[in-house]
Design a protein around this motif. Sequence first.
Motif, PDB file in Angstrom:
ATOM      1  N   UNK A 121       0.703  -1.072  -0.057  1.00  0.00           N
ATOM      2  CA  UNK A 121       0.005  -0.039   0.008  1.00  0.00           C
ATOM      3  C   UNK A 121       1.040   1.179  -0.268  1.00  0.00           C
ATOM      4  N   UNK A 122       0.284   2.458  -0.700  1.00  0.00           N
ATOM      5  CA  UNK A 122       1.155   3.394  -0.601  1.00  0.00           C
ATOM      6  C   UNK A 122       0.484   4.502  -0.264  1.00  0.00           C
ATOM      7  N   UNK A 123       1.429   5.378   0.709  1.00  0.00           N
ATOM      8  CA  UNK A 123       0.604   6.359   1.534  1.00  0.00           C
ATOM      9  C   UNK A 123       1.899   7.927   1.613  1.00  0.00           C
ATOM     10  N   UNK A 170       3.052  -4.454   4.836  1.00  0.00           N
ATOM     11  CA  UNK A 170       1.914  -5.240   4.780  1.00  0.00           C
ATOM     12  C   UNK A 170       1.597  -5.781   6.704  1.00  0.00           C
ATOM     13  N   UNK A 171       0.759  -6.245   7.287  1.00  0.00           N
ATOM     14  CA  UNK A 171       0.234  -6.716   8.370  1.00  0.00           C
ATOM     15  C   UNK A 171       1.153  -7.384   8.693  1.00  0.00           C
ATOM     16  N   UNK A 173       9.165  -1.568   0.545  1.00  0.00           N
ATOM     17  CA  UNK A 173       9.224  -1.956   1.309  1.00  0.00           C
ATOM     18  C   UNK A 173       8.868  -3.436   1.454  1.00  0.00           C
ATOM     19  N   UNK A 174       7.846  -4.108   0.367  1.00  0.00           N
ATOM     20  CA  UNK A 174       7.475  -5.199   0.046  1.00  0.00           C
ATOM     21  C   UNK A 174       8.664  -5.989  -0.828  1.00  0.00           C
ATOM     22  N   UNK A 175       9.090  -5.438  -1.887  1.00  0.00           N
ATOM     23  CA  UNK A 175      10.433  -6.317  -2.580  1.00  0.00           C
ATOM     24  C   UNK A 175      11.380  -6.757  -1.812  1.00  0.00           C
TER      25      UNK A 175
END
Length: 307
Positions: free
Chosen positions: A26-28, A35-36, A78-80
Amino acid sequence: MRRAGIVSRALAKASADAGTGAAEPSWVDGHDRLGARDFQRLAAFIHDYSGIKVPPSKSTMIEGRLRKRVRALGMRSLDEYCKYLFNDQGLAAEEVHLIDVVTTNKTEFFREPEHFRILTDSVLPQIAAERRISVRSPVKVWSAAASTGAEAYTIAMVLAEQQRRTPELSGVVYATDICTEVLGTAQGGIFPVEMVTPVPPEMRTRYVMRAKDRSSRLVRMVPELRAMVQFGRLNLMDASYAMERDLDIVFCRNVLIYFDKPTQLAVLRRLCDHLRPGGWLFLGHSETLSGFDLPVRPAGTAVYRRS
């Protein structure tokens, strides 16, 4: 062996989770977020490895610090990064860097100054008197969470001052930390000039060098002081410590507050194992041994002496 076990468990959990499918990041405000599931896995690893509790309220702080590693590794998100850690078996190679960026390293010269008054007025004179009537050996002090070295160099200054009064007394400070980055800074002994403000003026004159370029805002500890301090990496969560077992003094201040009670007790027992009988343990003023069965007795504010 314990480190390998933690990494293996983390990787096994990652493999088990891999089949569930990874959520899109998710991008903010232009920044990707953890992610959780990834936050929970990171928090579990950090706790197992370092003892540090990372509640969900710290997620924004962790994200900000981990972005440094994302950039350093040339990754996009961060996901990567989390996929690399938990799905691509990158955790073993990354663990030291990961711990470096998430640990908090607050330190000051003469922090909690009452402890250094006790060291000067009571502890070191007692040790000096003991050394006069028994086999002479260096006063051995361990700064167990040294950060960038302010505590270790403060202890070294106090030891050097005692040696001026008792020339036959010598001392060594073992300074350890889990974070390799701060240890690199500590070994250089270079600090912003503002940081040494708490050092008494006469000690600054003797132990702190100003740069020849007076416009520089940096100072350095004198070579004699740097020679008294030995820096090395040590994780307080390890089952045993590569440290001498006849230490006179152990400083482990403002570290236990990051651990849960069982971890606090386990660490304290190991610290006490490295204190000689009659040795002193210094904790942070906000830390207590209340409710713990340990072989020490109170000897001052957050100061204890081994029975």
